[in-house]
Design a protein around this motif. Structure first.
Motif, PDB file in Angstrom:
ATOM      1  N   ALA A 225       0.818  -1.211   0.000  1.00  0.00           N
ATOM      2  CA  ALA A 225       0.000   0.000   0.000  1.00  0.00           C
ATOM      3  C   ALA A 225       0.854   1.264   0.000  1.00  0.00           C
ATOM      4  O   ALA A 225       0.362   2.361  -0.275  1.00  0.00           O
ATOM      5  N   GLY A 226       2.118   1.143   0.307  1.00  0.00           N
ATOM      6  CA  GLY A 226       3.008   2.293   0.331  1.00  0.00           C
ATOM      7  C   GLY A 226       4.449   1.840   0.413  1.00  0.00           C
ATOM      8  O   GLY A 226       4.739   0.658   0.615  1.00  0.00           O
ATOM      9  N   ASP A 227       5.350   2.760   0.242  1.00  0.00           N
ATOM     10  CA  ASP A 227       6.786   2.470   0.311  1.00  0.00           C
ATOM     11  C   ASP A 227       7.463   3.623   1.043  1.00  0.00           C
ATOM     12  O   ASP A 227       7.797   4.644   0.436  1.00  0.00           O
ATOM     13  N   PRO A 228       7.630   3.512   2.363  1.00  0.00           N
ATOM     14  CA  PRO A 228       8.213   4.624   3.133  1.00  0.00           C
ATOM     15  C   PRO A 228       9.568   5.086   2.611  1.00  0.00           C
ATOM     16  O   PRO A 228       9.865   6.284   2.681  1.00  0.00           O
ATOM     17  N   ALA A 229      10.377   4.161   2.081  1.00  0.00           N
ATOM     18  CA  ALA A 229      11.698   4.565   1.585  1.00  0.00           C
ATOM     19  C   ALA A 229      11.560   5.528   0.408  1.00  0.00           C
ATOM     20  O   ALA A 229      12.265   6.544   0.325  1.00  0.00           O
ATOM     21  N   ARG A 230      10.646   5.229  -0.511  1.00  0.00           N
ATOM     22  CA  ARG A 230      10.437   6.131  -1.647  1.00  0.00           C
ATOM     23  C   ARG A 230       9.774   7.425  -1.195  1.00  0.00           C
ATOM     24  O   ARG A 230      10.046   8.501  -1.737  1.00  0.00           O
ATOM     25  N   GLU A 231       8.890   7.306  -0.220  1.00  0.00           N
ATOM     26  CA  GLU A 231       8.236   8.506   0.305  1.00  0.00           C
ATOM     27  C   GLU A 231       9.265   9.428   0.958  1.00  0.00           C
ATOM     28  O   GLU A 231       9.141  10.662   0.879  1.00  0.00           O
ATOM     29  N   LEU A 232      10.270   8.838   1.587  1.00  0.00           N
ATOM     30  CA  LEU A 232      11.345   9.644   2.175  1.00  0.00           C
ATOM     31  C   LEU A 232      12.068  10.425   1.094  1.00  0.00           C
ATOM     32  O   LEU A 232      12.283  11.640   1.231  1.00  0.00           O
ATOM     33  N   GLU A 233      12.447   9.744   0.011  1.00  0.00           N
ATOM     34  CA  GLU A 233      13.201  10.405  -1.050  1.00  0.00           C
ATOM     35  C   GLU A 233      12.380  11.510  -1.704  1.00  0.00           C
ATOM     36  O   GLU A 233      12.868  12.626  -1.915  1.00  0.00           O
ATOM     37  N   PHE A 234      11.123  11.211  -2.028  1.00  0.00           N
ATOM     38  CA  PHE A 234      10.279  12.206  -2.699  1.00  0.00           C
ATOM     39  C   PHE A 234      10.001  13.393  -1.779  1.00  0.00           C
ATOM     40  O   PHE A 234      10.178  14.551  -2.161  1.00  0.00           O
ATOM     41  N   GLY A 235       9.555  13.097  -0.562  1.00  0.00           N
ATOM     42  CA  GLY A 235       9.182  14.167   0.353  1.00  0.00           C
ATOM     43  C   GLY A 235      10.358  15.033   0.742  1.00  0.00           C
ATOM     44  O   GLY A 235      10.245  16.263   0.817  1.00  0.00           O
ATOM     45  N   LEU A 236      11.499  14.414   0.998  1.00  0.00           N
ATOM     46  CA  LEU A 236      12.683  15.174   1.395  1.00  0.00           C
ATOM     47  C   LEU A 236      13.121  16.111   0.267  1.00  0.00           C
ATOM     48  O   LEU A 236      13.464  17.277   0.507  1.00  0.00           O
ATOM     49  N   ALA A 237      13.090  15.600  -0.969  1.00  0.00           N
ATOM     50  CA  ALA A 237      13.478  16.437  -2.101  1.00  0.00           C
ATOM     51  C   ALA A 237      12.549  17.638  -2.246  1.00  0.00           C
ATOM     52  O   ALA A 237      12.994  18.763  -2.497  1.00  0.00           O
ATOM     53  N   ARG A 238      11.242  17.409  -2.060  1.00  0.00           N
ATOM     54  CA  ARG A 238      10.285  18.517  -2.214  1.00  0.00           C
ATOM     55  C   ARG A 238      10.419  19.524  -1.070  1.00  0.00           C
ATOM     56  O   ARG A 238      10.292  20.730  -1.271  1.00  0.00           O
ATOM     57  N   ILE A 239      10.652  19.034   0.140  1.00  0.00           N
ATOM     58  CA  ILE A 239      10.848  19.943   1.279  1.00  0.00           C
ATOM     59  C   ILE A 239      12.073  20.821   1.050  1.00  0.00           C
ATOM     60  O   ILE A 239      12.032  22.043   1.243  1.00  0.00           O
ATOM     61  N   ILE A 240      13.158  20.217   0.608  1.00  0.00           N
ATOM     62  CA  ILE A 240      14.383  20.979   0.397  1.00  0.00           C
ATOM     63  C   ILE A 240      14.214  21.947  -0.766  1.00  0.00           C
ATOM     64  O   ILE A 240      14.702  23.089  -0.718  1.00  0.00           O
ATOM     65  N   ASP A 241      13.510  21.525  -1.824  1.00  0.00           N
ATOM     66  CA  ASP A 241      13.201  22.452  -2.918  1.00  0.00           C
ATOM     67  C   ASP A 241      12.521  23.702  -2.364  1.00  0.00           C
ATOM     68  O   ASP A 241      12.875  24.836  -2.714  1.00  0.00           O
ATOM     69  N   GLY A 242      11.528  23.484  -1.499  1.00  0.00           N
ATOM     70  CA  GLY A 242      10.775  24.601  -0.948  1.00  0.00           C
ATOM     71  C   GLY A 242      11.609  25.490  -0.042  1.00  0.00           C
ATOM     72  O   GLY A 242      11.522  26.726  -0.110  1.00  0.00           O
ATOM     73  N   VAL A 243      12.417  24.872   0.807  1.00  0.00           N
ATOM     74  CA  VAL A 243      13.257  25.653   1.723  1.00  0.00           C
ATOM     75  C   VAL A 243      14.257  26.497   0.938  1.00  0.00           C
ATOM     76  O   VAL A 243      14.442  27.698   1.221  1.00  0.00           O
ATOM     77  N   LEU A 244      14.909  25.886  -0.059  1.00  0.00           N
ATOM     78  CA  LEU A 244      15.902  26.629  -0.832  1.00  0.00           C
ATOM     79  C   LEU A 244      15.256  27.739  -1.659  1.00  0.00           C
ATOM     80  O   LEU A 244      15.814  28.840  -1.775  1.00  0.00           O
ATOM     81  N   ALA A 245      14.077  27.476  -2.209  1.00  0.00           N
ATOM     82  CA  ALA A 245      13.375  28.511  -2.962  1.00  0.00           C
ATOM     83  C   ALA A 245      12.950  29.652  -2.039  1.00  0.00           C
ATOM     84  O   ALA A 245      13.052  30.832  -2.388  1.00  0.00           O
ATOM     85  N   HIS A 246      12.492  29.284  -0.854  1.00  0.00           N
ATOM     86  CA  HIS A 246      12.089  30.294   0.126  1.00  0.00           C
ATOM     87  C   HIS A 246      13.297  31.144   0.532  1.00  0.00           C
ATOM     88  O   HIS A 246      13.213  32.373   0.615  1.00  0.00           O
ATOM     89  N   ALA A 247      14.425  30.479   0.787  1.00  0.00           N
ATOM     90  CA  ALA A 247      15.627  31.201   1.208  1.00  0.00           C
ATOM     91  C   ALA A 247      16.137  32.124   0.097  1.00  0.00           C
ATOM     92  O   ALA A 247      16.674  33.203   0.363  1.00  0.00           O
TER      93      ALA A 247
END
Length: 265
Positions: A225-247
């Motif tokens: 039903a899900g794959d936490p390892a892939r969710e980590l990679e996707f979510g972390l990349a999007r969070i960092i995209d947002g933080v760097l864009a915000h900064a």
């Protein structure tokens, strides 16, 4: 009204405090050190979870009388505080690279790895582990990873909280999957295969076009039903995209509402 200092503070800083400030006790020399007691508690929690940790059980594991254990640590809560800080201190914090994305990734990955190595860290609620020397060292390291992006002090702290919180949530999701598999005796894939027919019958007549399409894609890709390892990679990349864009000032800025507004709803 003033309150007494937390008794766990001197124990937490027992190695860093000046000799005259270190906790002392009267009576015969103790057979074990506080470090050995805490290490045994960590070993027990790693193997059986935090719920399995009791002062009486730990004392028996160490060959001590139950009341003797309280001469090392005043309470179970204090013990957990010491465990959290001592577990964090086992991880050698890596040198931070120059590239901002890699630095932010490391903050999350170190937290994720620690929560996987010691799942009970996710259950250590109601303690203040950041007051210990190892947690203080880690917080300084985390802040250093974010420093230099151009964020203010509050945003720097909030970025650390965002990265650490996300990593902990992914580790918790993995823990839930492992717990479910242990309880059922089936892998995620085996459970879905065993129950797909019944679910199809029960859901007959209802239309879920998006859930059906997305669910099929997820099932084929993950075999679960899900794959936490892939969710980590996707979510972390999007969070960092947002933080760097915000900064960098390229993302729209939305100021969070004042805390009072939540109470006025």
């Amino acid at each position: 009204m003033p309150h007494d200092p937390d008794p766990s503070l001197r124990l937490l800083w027992r190695h860093a405090a000046p000799e005259q400030e270190r906790p002392r006790r009267r009576g015969p020399k103790q057979r074990l050190t506080v470090d050995e007691v805490v290490d045994a508690a960590i070993e027990l929690a790693d193997a059986e979870g935090l719920d399995a940790l009791s002062m009486r059980g730990l004392a028996g594991r160490l060959g001590l009388a139950a009341m003797t254990l309280y001469t090392y640590v005043p309470s179970r809560k204090d013990l957990i505080v010491l465990m959290v800080d001592q577990a964090l201190g086992r991880t050698a914090l890596p040198e931070l690279p120059d590239e901002p994305r890699r630095r932010l990734e490391l903050v999350a990955r170190v937290e994720y790895d620690d929560c996987r190595a010691h799942p009970w860290l996710l259950d250590a609620a109601g303690v203040r582990p950041w007051l210990g020397p190892n947690a203080a060292d880690r917080y300084e390291w985390q802040l250093t990873a974010v420093d230099g992006l151009g964020l203010g002090d509050l945003e720097t702290d909030q970025t650390v909280a965002l990265l650490v919180g996300f990593a902990g949530n992914i580790a918790r999701a993995e823990q839930r999957v492992r717990h479910a598999e242990h309880e059922s005796g089936m892998t995620e894939r085996e459970w879905w295969e065993a129950n797909a027919g019944t679910l199809g019958e029960l859901m007959a007549g209802r239309s879920y076009p998006l859930a059906g399409r997305v669910g099929q894609a997820v099932g084929e890709a993950y075999q679960a039903a899900g794959d936490p390892a892939r969710e980590l990679e996707f979510g972390l990349a999007r969070i960092i995209d947002g933080v760097l864009a915000h900064a960098a000032g390229t993302a729209p800025r939305h100021e969070p509402p004042a805390p009072e507004s939540y109470h006025q709803r």
